[in-house]
Design a protein around this motif. Structure first.
Motif, PDB file in Angstrom:
ATOM      1  N   GLU A 167      17.844  46.232 -31.847  1.00  0.00           N
ATOM      2  CA  GLU A 167      17.484  47.550 -32.414  1.00  0.00           C
ATOM      3  C   GLU A 167      18.250  47.364 -33.767  1.00  0.00           C
ATOM      4  N   HIS A 168      19.397  47.130 -33.442  1.00  0.00           N
ATOM      5  CA  HIS A 168      20.045  46.893 -35.444  1.00  0.00           C
ATOM      6  C   HIS A 168      19.567  46.027 -35.999  1.00  0.00           C
ATOM      7  N   HIS A 169      19.414  44.716 -35.349  1.00  0.00           N
ATOM      8  CA  HIS A 169      19.394  43.471 -35.762  1.00  0.00           C
ATOM      9  C   HIS A 169      17.455  43.417 -36.267  1.00  0.00           C
ATOM     10  N   ALA A 170      16.926  43.729 -35.312  1.00  0.00           N
ATOM     11  CA  ALA A 170      15.419  44.555 -36.278  1.00  0.00           C
ATOM     12  C   ALA A 170      15.533  45.345 -37.610  1.00  0.00           C
ATOM     13  N   ARG A 171      16.447  46.584 -37.448  1.00  0.00           N
ATOM     14  CA  ARG A 171      16.459  46.807 -38.548  1.00  0.00           C
ATOM     15  C   ARG A 171      16.362  46.341 -39.855  1.00  0.00           C
ATOM     16  N   LEU A 172      17.833  45.676 -39.809  1.00  0.00           N
ATOM     17  CA  LEU A 172      18.307  45.169 -40.441  1.00  0.00           C
ATOM     18  C   LEU A 172      17.031  44.173 -41.025  1.00  0.00           C
TER      19      LEU A 172
ATOM     20  N   ARG B  92      18.849  44.056 -47.924  1.00  0.00           N
ATOM     21  CA  ARG B  92      20.223  43.934 -46.913  1.00  0.00           C
ATOM     22  C   ARG B  92      20.925  42.841 -47.452  1.00  0.00           C
ATOM     23  N   ASP B  93      20.456  42.007 -48.887  1.00  0.00           N
ATOM     24  CA  ASP B  93      21.892  41.077 -49.634  1.00  0.00           C
ATOM     25  C   ASP B  93      22.747  41.979 -49.625  1.00  0.00           C
ATOM     26  N   GLU B  94      22.653  43.521 -50.646  1.00  0.00           N
ATOM     27  CA  GLU B  94      23.222  44.347 -50.739  1.00  0.00           C
ATOM     28  C   GLU B  94      24.123  44.600 -50.019  1.00  0.00           C
ATOM     29  N   ILE B  95      23.164  45.189 -48.537  1.00  0.00           N
ATOM     30  CA  ILE B  95      24.236  45.505 -46.855  1.00  0.00           C
ATOM     31  C   ILE B  95      24.992  44.483 -46.992  1.00  0.00           C
TER      32      ILE B  95
ATOM     33  N   LEU C   5      35.072  47.202 -35.062  1.00  0.00           N
ATOM     34  CA  LEU C   5      34.490  48.931 -35.104  1.00  0.00           C
ATOM     35  C   LEU C   5      34.149  48.678 -36.612  1.00  0.00           C
ATOM     36  N   PHE C   6      34.406  48.004 -37.520  1.00  0.00           N
ATOM     37  CA  PHE C   6      34.140  48.383 -38.734  1.00  0.00           C
ATOM     38  C   PHE C   6      32.741  47.858 -38.911  1.00  0.00           C
ATOM     39  N   VAL C   7      32.299  46.540 -38.227  1.00  0.00           N
ATOM     40  CA  VAL C   7      29.958  46.448 -37.485  1.00  0.00           C
ATOM     41  C   VAL C   7      29.747  47.250 -37.594  1.00  0.00           C
ATOM     42  N   ILE C   8      30.156  47.722 -35.939  1.00  0.00           N
ATOM     43  CA  ILE C   8      29.914  48.677 -35.483  1.00  0.00           C
ATOM     44  C   ILE C   8      29.184  50.102 -35.964  1.00  0.00           C
ATOM     45  N   TRP C   9      30.597  50.481 -36.433  1.00  0.00           N
ATOM     46  CA  TRP C   9      30.379  52.151 -37.092  1.00  0.00           C
ATOM     47  C   TRP C   9      29.545  51.512 -39.077  1.00  0.00           C
ATOM     48  N   THR C  10      29.222  50.155 -39.305  1.00  0.00           N
ATOM     49  CA  THR C  10      28.891  50.027 -40.235  1.00  0.00           C
ATOM     50  C   THR C  10      27.178  50.147 -40.028  1.00  0.00           C
ATOM     51  N   MET C  11      26.394  49.351 -38.460  1.00  0.00           N
ATOM     52  CA  MET C  11      25.209  48.973 -38.016  1.00  0.00           C
ATOM     53  C   MET C  11      24.969  51.256 -37.380  1.00  0.00           C
ATOM     54  N   GLN C  12      25.404  51.839 -37.140  1.00  0.00           N
ATOM     55  CA  GLN C  12      25.601  53.351 -36.895  1.00  0.00           C
ATOM     56  C   GLN C  12      25.011  53.994 -38.252  1.00  0.00           C
ATOM     57  N   ARG C  13      26.168  53.917 -38.714  1.00  0.00           N
ATOM     58  CA  ARG C  13      25.972  55.094 -39.662  1.00  0.00           C
ATOM     59  C   ARG C  13      24.813  54.361 -40.553  1.00  0.00           C
TER      60      ARG C  13
ATOM     61  N   VAL D 289      25.827  52.086 -29.174  1.00  0.00           N
ATOM     62  CA  VAL D 289      26.930  53.368 -28.725  1.00  0.00           C
ATOM     63  C   VAL D 289      28.213  52.842 -27.579  1.00  0.00           C
ATOM     64  N   SER D 290      27.868  52.333 -26.428  1.00  0.00           N
ATOM     65  CA  SER D 290      28.284  51.578 -25.496  1.00  0.00           C
ATOM     66  C   SER D 290      29.190  51.027 -25.174  1.00  0.00           C
ATOM     67  N   ALA D 291      30.130  52.050 -24.689  1.00  0.00           N
ATOM     68  CA  ALA D 291      31.983  50.690 -25.168  1.00  0.00           C
ATOM     69  C   ALA D 291      32.304  49.939 -23.545  1.00  0.00           C
ATOM     70  N   SER D 292      31.084  49.351 -22.929  1.00  0.00           N
ATOM     71  CA  SER D 292      30.877  49.110 -22.079  1.00  0.00           C
ATOM     72  C   SER D 292      30.776  47.050 -22.299  1.00  0.00           C
ATOM     73  N   ALA D 293      32.039  46.064 -22.369  1.00  0.00           N
ATOM     74  CA  ALA D 293      31.883  44.815 -22.428  1.00  0.00           C
ATOM     75  C   ALA D 293      30.360  44.156 -22.270  1.00  0.00           C
ATOM     76  N   HIS D 294      29.268  44.989 -21.217  1.00  0.00           N
ATOM     77  CA  HIS D 294      28.008  44.495 -20.624  1.00  0.00           C
ATOM     78  C   HIS D 294      26.560  44.924 -21.975  1.00  0.00           C
ATOM     79  N   ASP D 295      27.426  45.539 -22.731  1.00  0.00           N
ATOM     80  CA  ASP D 295      26.979  46.407 -24.171  1.00  0.00           C
ATOM     81  C   ASP D 295      26.183  44.954 -24.820  1.00  0.00           C
ATOM     82  N   SER D 296      24.649  45.022 -25.228  1.00  0.00           N
ATOM     83  CA  SER D 296      24.571  44.198 -25.898  1.00  0.00           C
ATOM     84  C   SER D 296      25.221  44.108 -27.665  1.00  0.00           C
TER      85      SER D 296
END
Length: 221
Positions: free
Chosen positions: A123-128, A136-139, A194-202, A211-218
């Motif tokens: 989902e994050h990749h598709a939205r980006l 996108r380049d600015e981000i 975390l920087f990448v994860i939080w940037t995408m979530q923001r 948001v899952s902390a599981s290693a199996h999460d995509s």
């Protein structure tokens, strides 16, 4: 960690290692003054002694690194790796499911590599990718500049134009390596993730896929 990513890293390690070996051989020939004879034998004996000393130091550092991981409660496992003499898995923070690889490459006798990465959720990749190219380049440029001056190296794969994976590598040379330096490097690799994860979530929301902390999460490698 995905095999393809680790192979890219080991190819770089091997290329640099071969270059240093050639330089060492040239220096040895220059020191002996000629090839063959007793000078060559002395050079080979000296090189054997140096290799033995490096191996002894390497074995001791491997033991220390594993002990440090255990002491901090983040040691997870040891895995077989054809490209590494030793390959440990750390879970940072403990019991979080977020994994970091601690690797002693076969092609490098003088360092340990701390490696991890983040794979964007679908989902994050598709939205980006749905953003206008300018936005996108600015981000992505801002993310690259924010990461640029950290000791931890990074790659965006397969490319900055199609960012699917953010790969982080911190190389620590054995000279001067201690627990404080090592654990701080591990924590910095974790903070890069975390920087990448939080940037995408923001940007795109705190959805279940990221948001899952599981290693199996995509979201995680």
């Amino acid at each position: 960690m995905k095999v393809g990513l680790w192979r890219r890293i080991t190819r770089t390690f091997k290329a640099n290692s071969k270059k240093r070996e050639r330089e060492g051989e040239n220096e040895g020939r220059e020191e002996s003054g000629y090839e063959g004879g007793s000078g060559e034998e002395r050079r080979e004996e000296r090189m054997r002694g140096q290799r033995m000393m490096r191996q002894k130091m390497r074995d001791e550092i491997v033991r220390r690194v594993r002990d440090w991981l255990v002491e901090e409660g983040i040691y997870k496992d040891r895995v077989t790796d054809e490209n590494a003499d030793h390959h440990f898995i750390a879970e940072v923070p403990p019991s979080s499911g977020q994994l970091i690889d601690i690797i002693f490459p076969k092609s490098r006798e003088d360092l340990v590599a701390i490696v991890s990465g983040v794979k964007l959720s679908d989902e994050h990749h598709a939205r980006l990718m749905s953003l206008k190219a300018e936005k996108r380049d600015e981000i992505l440029w801002k993310m690259r500049f924010d990461l640029l001056f950290l000791p931890t190296g990074f790659q965006i794969l397969p490319s900055a134009e199609n960012p699917q994976i953010f790969q982080f590598v911190r190389e620590l040379y054995f000279d001067g390596l201690n627990k404080n330096l090592f654990i701080e490097a591990v924590n910095q690799v974790y903070r890069c993730k975390l920087f990448v994860i939080w940037t995408m979530q923001r940007l795109f929301g705190n959805n279940a896929a990221s948001v899952s902390a599981s290693a199996h999460d995509s979201m995680f490698l």
